[in-house]
Design an enzyme around this catalytic site. Structure first.
Site, PDB file in Angstrom:
ATOM      1  N   TYR A   5       0.822  -1.217   0.000  1.00  0.00           N
ATOM      2  CA  TYR A   5       0.000   0.000   0.000  1.00  0.00           C
ATOM      3  C   TYR A   5       0.849   1.257   0.000  1.00  0.00           C
ATOM      4  O   TYR A   5       0.413   2.310  -0.444  1.00  0.00           O
ATOM      5  CB  TYR A   5      -0.913   0.042   1.232  1.00  0.00           C
ATOM      6  N   LYS A  34       2.641 -15.371   2.705  1.00  0.00           N
ATOM      7  CA  LYS A  34       2.823 -16.132   1.459  1.00  0.00           C
ATOM      8  C   LYS A  34       4.304 -16.475   1.378  1.00  0.00           C
ATOM      9  O   LYS A  34       5.019 -16.099   0.439  1.00  0.00           O
ATOM     10  CB  LYS A  34       2.320 -15.291   0.265  1.00  0.00           C
ATOM     11  N   ASP A  87     -12.673  -8.535   4.487  1.00  0.00           N
ATOM     12  CA  ASP A  87     -13.966  -8.513   3.778  1.00  0.00           C
ATOM     13  C   ASP A  87     -14.576  -9.913   3.763  1.00  0.00           C
ATOM     14  O   ASP A  87     -15.781 -10.085   3.935  1.00  0.00           O
ATOM     15  CB  ASP A  87     -13.807  -8.039   2.322  1.00  0.00           C
ATOM     16  N   ASP A 145      -6.632  -6.688   4.172  1.00  0.00           N
ATOM     17  CA  ASP A 145      -7.749  -6.015   3.494  1.00  0.00           C
ATOM     18  C   ASP A 145      -8.686  -7.065   2.905  1.00  0.00           C
ATOM     19  O   ASP A 145      -9.900  -7.021   3.095  1.00  0.00           O
ATOM     20  CB  ASP A 145      -7.192  -5.106   2.388  1.00  0.00           C
ATOM     21  N   ASP A 156      -3.602 -18.151   0.754  1.00  0.00           N
ATOM     22  CA  ASP A 156      -4.645 -18.834  -0.039  1.00  0.00           C
ATOM     23  C   ASP A 156      -5.342 -19.887   0.816  1.00  0.00           C
ATOM     24  O   ASP A 156      -6.567 -20.010   0.821  1.00  0.00           O
ATOM     25  CB  ASP A 156      -4.070 -19.423  -1.343  1.00  0.00           C
TER      26      ASP A 156
HETATM   27  C1  IPM Z   1     -10.448  -0.875   3.980  1.00  0.00           C
HETATM   28  C2  IPM Z   1     -10.644  -0.269   2.622  1.00  0.00           C
HETATM   29  C3  IPM Z   1      -9.433   0.596   2.284  1.00  0.00           C
HETATM   30  C4  IPM Z   1      -8.227  -0.313   2.297  1.00  0.00           C
HETATM   31  C5  IPM Z   1      -9.529   1.378   0.960  1.00  0.00           C
HETATM   32  C6  IPM Z   1     -10.756   2.260   0.917  1.00  0.00           C
HETATM   33  C7  IPM Z   1      -8.289   2.171   0.694  1.00  0.00           C
HETATM   34  O1  IPM Z   1     -10.864  -1.260   1.679  1.00  0.00           O
HETATM   35  O2  IPM Z   1     -10.327  -0.108   4.957  1.00  0.00           O
HETATM   36  O3  IPM Z   1     -10.428  -2.095   4.075  1.00  0.00           O
HETATM   37  O4  IPM Z   1      -7.927  -0.976   1.301  1.00  0.00           O
HETATM   38  O5  IPM Z   1      -7.564  -0.363   3.320  1.00  0.00           O
HETATM   39 MG    MG Z   2     -11.097  -3.199   2.495  1.00  0.00          MG
END
Ligand code: IPM
Ligand code: MG
Length: 342
Positions: free
Chosen positions: A139, A181, A241, A237, A213
């Site tokens: 990042y 990884k 999710d 990240d 993975d």
């Molecule tokens: C998160 C989001 C952010 C990230 C984006 C919006 C830059 O997806 O906080 O998970 O990738 O960290």
């Molecule tokens: Mg995110």
């Protein structure tokens, strides 16, 4: 009367202002806050040409805690490397406040066990924490374009890995699962070596290593067996999710980003949901969870944090379902359901 806590509220884009409005109702009810609103992300680009101004960063630095809703939207999407991007506001804030530790707890509410895409038997008992490194890795590495190619660089120092690993071990109740990884990446091999060293200082806690993975697969096949998942920025990240969906909707997951000192940043894991922005149908529960995390980790009002979390659970038990959970409750309905249960 104690001094009020100084909160910087950054509503941002899309559904951001709607869920921040809900959070402000909650803060008003609790009392003891002085809230200042500032632009970030796309709205800041429109006003100032940049996603995070020096003034807003300074206001955040001077606060007790920063509450953020969401940034981004199609209006500012561009593949032009020189165009300002809403996400730069968030990344600039994380870096500017040195918030290297991102905590994302995943604890499906009992009332939502049947809302998850996974079977109830799989989800039951899930109570895990993703500890994501937030200010290093790909990042923040060197990136660019050259002769028709593009590159992003992933770099980690042993110190960066060590400090986030310490956070993971501090939060672990029985085990740290470190995700990397290491069969391919050099940064992952340093990660593994460093985490091993930190683990040596925490002998009561078990350490396991998973390749990313494999971790993605295990997260849906045996979620209840995880305790703390420790991982680097990009993997964290993606996995968070995935983990969010265990709770039935990404609209449920809060997060806290903290550094060694100074104000923390508290925000939902979900994005700005431009498809439903302005309809009054956004789920404010991840935002409420983020307020709870702010009270627990940002300003030392842990009792009230727990009260918010149980009010959310009770509202869900009472049947509250926003659109993302298959119901038709509006943001306002969800807000009053939680406030009534507080
Ligand atoms: C998160 C989001 C952010 C990230 C984006 C919006 C830059 O997806 O906080 O998970 O990738 O960290
Ligand atoms: Mg995110």
């Amino acid at each position: 009367m104690p001094e009020p806590s100084r909160i910087v509220a950054l509503a941002g884009d899309g559904i951001g202002p709607e869920i921040m409005g809900a959070a402000r109702e909650l803060l008003d009810r609790l009392g003891g806050f002085e809230v200042e609103e500032h632009p970030i992300g796309g709205v800041s680009i429109d006003e100032h040409g940049t996603a995070l101004t020096a003034d807003v960063l300074a206001a955040c630095r001077g606060s007790d805690a920063v509450l953020l809703a969401a940034v981004g939207g199609p209006k500012w999407d561009s593949t032009d490397p020189d165009a300002p991007r809403p996400e730069q506001g968030l990344l600039g804030l994380r870096k500017g406040l040195e918030l290297f530790a991102n905590l994302r707890p995943v604890r499906p509410s009992a009332a939502l066990l049947d809302a998850s895409p996974l079977r109830r038997e799989r989800i039951e008992g899930t109570d895990l924490l993703v500890v994501r490194e937030l200010t290093g890795g790909i990042y923040f590495g060197d990136r660019g374009r050259r002769d028709g190619s593009a590159y992003d660089t992933c770099a980690y120092s042993a110190d960066e890995i060590e400090r986030i690993a310490e956070v993971a071990f501090r939060f672990a109740r029985r085990r740290v699962t470190s995700v990397d990884k290491a069969n391919v990446l050099e940064t992952s091999r340093l990660w593994r070596e460093t985490v091993e060293r930190v683990a040596g200082r925490h002998e009561a806690t078990e350490l396991e290593h998973l390749l990313v993975d494999n971790a993605a697969m295990q997260l849906v096949s045996r979620p209840a067996e995880f305790d703390v998942i420790l991982t680097e920025n990009l993997f964290g990240d993606i996995l968070s999710d995935e983990a969010a969906m265990l709770t039935g909707s990404i609209g449920m997951l809060p997060s806290a980003s903290v550094g060694a000192s100074g104000p923390g940043l508290f925000e939902p894991v979900h994005g700005s949901a431009p498809d439903i922005a302005g309809t009054g149908r956004a789920n404010p529960l991840a935002m409420f969870g983020s307020v709870a995390m702010m009270l627990r980790y940002g300003i030392d009002r842990a009792d009230e944090a727990a009260a918010i979390e149980s009010a959310v659970d009770r509202a869900l038990e009472g049947g509250l379902r926003t659109a993302d959970l298959g119901g038709d409750a509006t943001t306002e309905d969800a807000t009053s359901a939680v406030l009534t249960n507080l």
